[in-house]
Write an enzyme that holds these catalytic residues in place. Structure first.
Site, short mmCIF file in Angstrom:
data_model
loop_
_atom_site.label_atom_id
_atom_site.label_comp_id
_atom_site.label_asym_id
_atom_site.label_seq_id
_atom_site.Cartn_x
_atom_site.Cartn_y
_atom_site.Cartn_z
N GLN A 1 0.01 -9.95 6.05
CA GLN A 1 -1.20 -9.97 6.59
C GLN A 1 -1.26 -11.72 7.12
O GLN A 1 -1.04 -12.57 6.13
CB GLN A 1 -2.41 -9.71 6.18
N ASP B 1 -3.72 -13.49 6.79
CA ASP B 1 -5.14 -13.31 6.34
C ASP B 1 -5.74 -14.56 6.36
O ASP B 1 -5.23 -15.64 6.04
CB ASP B 1 -4.93 -12.75 4.89
N LYS C 1 -17.72 -4.68 11.49
CA LYS C 1 -16.16 -5.37 11.76
C LYS C 1 -16.03 -5.35 13.39
O LYS C 1 -16.59 -4.29 14.09
CB LYS C 1 -15.22 -4.66 11.13
N HIS D 1 -10.05 -15.73 4.56
CA HIS D 1 -11.12 -15.39 4.12
C HIS D 1 -12.33 -16.45 4.19
O HIS D 1 -12.01 -17.54 3.92
CB HIS D 1 -11.31 -14.74 2.89
N ARG E 1 1.12 -1.30 -0.04
CA ARG E 1 0.17 -0.12 0.01
C ARG E 1 0.89 1.21 -0.03
O ARG E 1 2.15 1.28 0.35
CB ARG E 1 -1.04 -0.05 1.38
N HIS F 1 -13.65 -11.41 6.50
CA HIS F 1 -12.18 -11.46 6.45
C HIS F 1 -11.52 -11.47 7.97
O HIS F 1 -12.14 -10.82 8.72
CB HIS F 1 -11.89 -9.86 5.90
#
Length: 629
Positions: A370, A372, A457, A374, A352, A503
């Site tokens: 991350q 991460d 979230k 899903h 980013r 997420h």
RNA sequence: GCUCUUGUAGCUCAGGGGUAGAGCACUUCCUUGGUAAGGAAGAGGUCAUGGGUUCAAAUCCCAUCAAGAGCUCCA
């Protein structure tokens, strides 16, 4: 995605009157500061001067650039004001009177001036019609101020001017920049000194300092700002954390996947990341043929920029998020409701474009990994899945002894229409998040309007040593991407249905998490995370043979052990090991060799006596396996 | 991105218009030691990069890059 910061509400007078004693003292000290600055530089124009968590500041517009060299003079003037023990005197005035005073430059000044008190006029205009307008005076210094204040300047005797930096007027980058002078104040000198000592301690814990000292990570100019190079020691910490979490992923029925660092622009057109969020992404990698044909057409840089803004380009993008890749894995085959939930996890590196002024250490970077995952599930499964996610976060934070965090539930703003998804689904998801949060046994704040536009979230926020808050773990429900990618599963009714996506990232990013962890442990990682767990220290070269035996026995058991062969005295070797924050030191000499033992010194607990190699090995292995703190 | 401050050896830092400094770390030698620094010698730097001023620039000026503090931002 576009989350608008809630407009800062103006504090009502009632709210201001609830100021704590300390805040009141600090606010008054801000006036003392302003008095001193006005004496030294009469042309100073003051804006806001509120108390803060750490002290107070006053924003000032001034030709002279205030530098730390000016602090002694400022503090000396402040001391005079304190010594004079001026009364803080409140004067209620009409709007008209206040305006007249401001126009004659009398506000936030020691007397009339040739210029108006510009910011004070602006502030006056913001005061609601029905609100009382007051002016506080201490000595000759008059300031537009709602108060409240301590009775006398003599109360403000324990203060210190801390730093000066710049700030935009009213926090708006379009407004002029002011000099913000920071200070702190306490009830007495003892408390002030304690505060200053705490700040010193915090500096010692700073992950940037420790990262260098312990060789954990490096940021190299030639590689780029905000791009972390994990050195061997830091990599051990990260790898251990990844192993730790991977174990739990297996238990919780996740599947681990690997995906590349880039994807086609089309993918991000579908996800909505391109061209709308270009400001926070690295620019696209344009395909060679496309670039060539643009050049042949005589495309200028300006036209290229326009095409980029229109999204009219062919090429690739460094991935700003992992979700599109994972979605494509999900979409690569048909799914029955019987398959769900599908949980795809990856330590996925994303990129980013953070503004250069924002970068710092490992906590704010341009490339990060991350932890991460899903989750694709049915509407009915959302609640259980959220519970599972929180369970993981709980395990993670519990194992690491991180108690000092706060939990924030971001809910939708009922008056806003920016949100996607059906209201009834939102209600269910929000309720599920609330219920799940309750299982944490920690207090949590519900913040309407803090949801992402695609779903509510839960965030876990921790503070670093400087008091800055960092969002680490997050669990987010998403109704948007399944829609955009037209994801489906076949239900019991033999009809296609849209799954819900969750997420989640318990650590957030490995970089930020390790940065915070370094500060949390002050560099003294628990044994299971320590880059070097045991250092063998022979008393002299004569015992290196035996030391090597110990070294290999421990290595055999999977421990990270090093042998200090340096031609140095024991004291020097111990010192080095202490500085390297190695948990266990084994001092080896004649006694140990004769009795086939090791003498243990722990970095915090000191001398722990002598035991056999096997006993020591078993003890440490157990400590590592149980991931004790 | 903006404002200010900073950039000298691997690290921490001193110095400063006229041949580059210290401590630690490193290499070698002496010493062979018992819980936070044994001794000696040696090696190591185009003083961030690029321009400018000057007889002379690491030093002064400008720009760039990077770091720090703060502000703005953070899907």
């Amino acid at each position: 995605m576009p989350e608008e910061a809630p407009a800062k509400e103006r504090k009502s007078l009632d709210e201001r009157n609830q100021m704590s004693d300390l805040e009141r003292l600090r606010h008054s000290t801000a006036h003392v500061l302003a008095t001193a600055i006005a004496k030294l530089w009469p042309d100073a124009q003051f804006a806001y001067g509120p108390p803060t968590e750490q002290g107070f500041y006053y924003d000032v517009d001034l030709e002279h650039r205030i530098s730390p060299e000016d602090f002694p003079a400022i503090e000396a003037e402040m001391k005079k004001v304190v010594k004079e023990n001026q009364t803080f005197e409140k004067m209620t005035v009409s709007r008209h009177e206040a305006l007249e005073l401001a126009k004659s430059g009398r506000l936030a000044a020691l007397g009339d001036r040739e210029v108006e008190s510009t910011f004070k006029i602006d502030l006056l205009n913001e005061i609601p019609e029905d609100e009382e307008i007051s002016i506080y005076k201490n000595g000759d210094f008059w300031d537009l101020c709602a108060g409240p204040h301590v009775p006398r300047t003599g109360n403000c005797k324990a203060f210190k001017v801390m730093s000066v930096a710049s700030a935009f007027y009213k926090g708006d980058a379009n407004n002029p920049q002011l000099q913000r002078v920071y200070g702190t104040a306490f009830k007495n000198k003892t408390m002030l000194n304690e505060h200053l000592e705490r700040l010193e301690e915090a500096k010692e814990r700073d992950h940037r300092k420790l990262g260098k000292e312990l060789d954990l990570f490096h940021i190299d100019e030639a590689v780029g700002q905000g791009l972390i190079l994990w050195k061997p020691n830091g990599s051990v910490v990260r790898q251990e954390l990844q192993n730790f979490i991977s174990e739990h992923l297996v238990r919780q029925g996740y599947s681990q996947v690997f995906t590349p660092h880039i994807g086609k622009l089309d993918l991000y057109r579908t996800s909505g990341h391109f061209p709308y969020y270009q400001d926070s992404q690295f620019p696209p990698v344009i395909e060679r043929d496309h670039l060539k044909s643009l050049a042949d057409e005589g495309c200028t840089c300006g036209q290229l920029m326009n095409q980029m803004n229109d999204g009219d380009l062919e090429g690739f993008m460094l991935k700003p998020m992992n979700c599109p890749h994972h979605i494509k894995i999900y979409a690569s085959e048909h799914h029955s409701y019987r398959d769900l939930p599908i949980r795809l996890a990856e330590f996925g590196t994303v990129y980013r474009w953070e503004q250069s002024g924002e970068l710092g250490g490992m906590t704010r970077v341009r490339g990060f990994t991350q932890d991460d995952a899903h989750l694709f599930c049915t509407e009915d499964q959302v609640k259980d899945e959220i519970l599972g996610c929180l369970e993981l976060v709980k395990i993670v934070l519990g194992t690491l002894g991180m108690e000092d965090y706060r939990v924030r539930i971001g809910l939708r703003d009922p008056d806003d229409s920016k949100y996607v998804g059906k209201p009834e689904n939102w209600d269910r998801a929000e309720e599920a998040l609330r219920e799940a949060a309750q299982t944490l046994g920690t207090e949590f704040a519900q913040e309407p309007g803090e949801a992402a536009f695609y779903g509510p979230k839960i965030d876990f926020v921790v503070k670093d040593v400087i008091g800055r808050e960092w969002q680490l773990g997050t669990v987010q429900v998403d109704y948007n991407l399944p829609e955009r990618f037209e994801l489906e599963y076949i239900g019991a009714d033999n009809k296609p249905h849209r799954p819900v996506m969750i997420h989640r990232a318990p650590f957030g990013s490995m970089e930020r998490f390790v940065g915070v962890l370094i500060e949390h442990f002050a560099g003294k990682f628990p044994t299971w995370l320590a880059p070097e767990q045991v250092r063998v220290i022979p008393v002299s070269e004569k015992f290196i043979d035996y030391a090597e035996e110990i070294e290999s026995a421990l290595k055999e058991a999977g421990l990270r052990v090093a042998l200090d062969r340096a031609n140095e005295k024991v004291g020097a070797k111990i010192r080095l090991a202490q500085l390297d924050k190695v948990p266990y030191m084994l001092v080896i000499g004649e006694r140990e060799k004769d009795q086939n033992q090791v003498t243990i010194r722990h970095r915090d607990r000191g001398d722990e006596g002598s035991v056999s190699i096997a006993e020591f090995r078993d003890r440490v292995v157990e400590e590592v396996q149980s991931r004790s703190l």
